[in-house]
Design an enzyme around this catalytic site. Sequence first.
Site, PDB file in Angstrom:
ATOM      1  N   ASP A  41       0.858  -1.166   0.000  1.00 26.17           N
ATOM      2  CA  ASP A  41       0.000   0.000   0.000  1.00 26.17           C
ATOM      3  C   ASP A  41       0.911   1.239   0.000  1.00 26.17           C
ATOM      4  O   ASP A  41       2.116   1.126   0.241  1.00 26.17           O
ATOM      5  CB  ASP A  41      -0.863  -0.060   1.273  1.00 26.17           C
ATOM      6  N   ASP A  43      -0.173   5.163   0.999  1.00 23.64           N
ATOM      7  CA  ASP A  43      -0.384   6.147   2.068  1.00 23.64           C
ATOM      8  C   ASP A  43      -0.331   5.493   3.444  1.00 23.64           C
ATOM      9  O   ASP A  43      -1.052   4.527   3.712  1.00 23.64           O
ATOM     10  CB  ASP A  43      -1.748   6.830   1.900  1.00 23.64           C
TER      11      ASP A  43
END
Length: 300
Positions: A41, A43
Amino acid sequence: FNAKIPELSNPSVCMRDPQRVQEILQSMVKAGSNTVQVISDFDMTLTRFAYNGKRCPTCHNILDNSNLISNDCKIELKELLNTYYPIEIDSSRSIEEKLPLMVEWWTKAHELLVQQKIRKDLLAMVVQESDAMLREGYKLLFDHLYEHSIPLLIFSAGIGDILEEVIRQAGVFHPNVKVFSNYMDFDESGELRAFKGELIHIYNKREGALLNTGHFQELRTRPNVLLLGDSLGDLTMADGVHDMENILKIGFLNDKVEERKQSYLDSYDIVLLKDETLEVPNAIMHIYNQLRMFHDNLLF
Ligand code: TMP
Ligand code: MG
């Protein structure tokens, strides 16, 4: 084996089943680094959650805080964040309950951004002037993966154009990096007119993965996965991987730690509590090297 990875004894590290982690690692390292791929991922996983007590921005926040957005629009985006972020991290609600609300957040935020006629040629400057920060140890991780030809998929519900600019400016957008994210669609004059393709929000990464079968088909000789995430929605990022053999899931738990700890321990193999570094993922990638050196010593 854990003695080889002293970082697993860091105070930020929690594991429900350390024995199981050891077994997965043994099996992955035995298969060799040419069978591994990393899926991460972006953020709050590759980027920092906070620095000096101040929250760091997500891809969306980088835009929201910039001078490309009018003050009225900033207020509206802030209201959305104040409404929906607490829902995102609310451990008392199920994913089923949160899902439609997250779709609502992304849809409303993207509608607001599109109204702002954002110009493509200003994005680099916006990122340059932002407080975006990758986690400590990012360069080691990106460079190591590149040098060892290990594919890195960054799978983000953020904004692809912004994310790419962050890693480009950090000097780590190497050719082994592939990005699945929400990309902006600009008109001929270079103004934002829409977002491309199917929306990726935090709870439909599984669907996003299944739309990208070609990517996973290319990587079918790499059935071992290191997955990095910070949301329970990130757990489905590897659902497109063909004939998966092993997966080691590392979860960053940044916020509301006590409330959410048990659910993270139940679904991530390794949980990193308020850990702003990539020390543990780096240490894990490093054991492949140690093992190779060990073999080299045996040969010569
Ligand atoms: P990620 O998949 O790369 O982690 O990106 C999703 C994050 O983006 C998620 O934690 C929520 C955040 N977000 C904002 O900060 N502002 C927004 O307007 C939206 C829609 C999402
Ligand atoms: Mg995230």
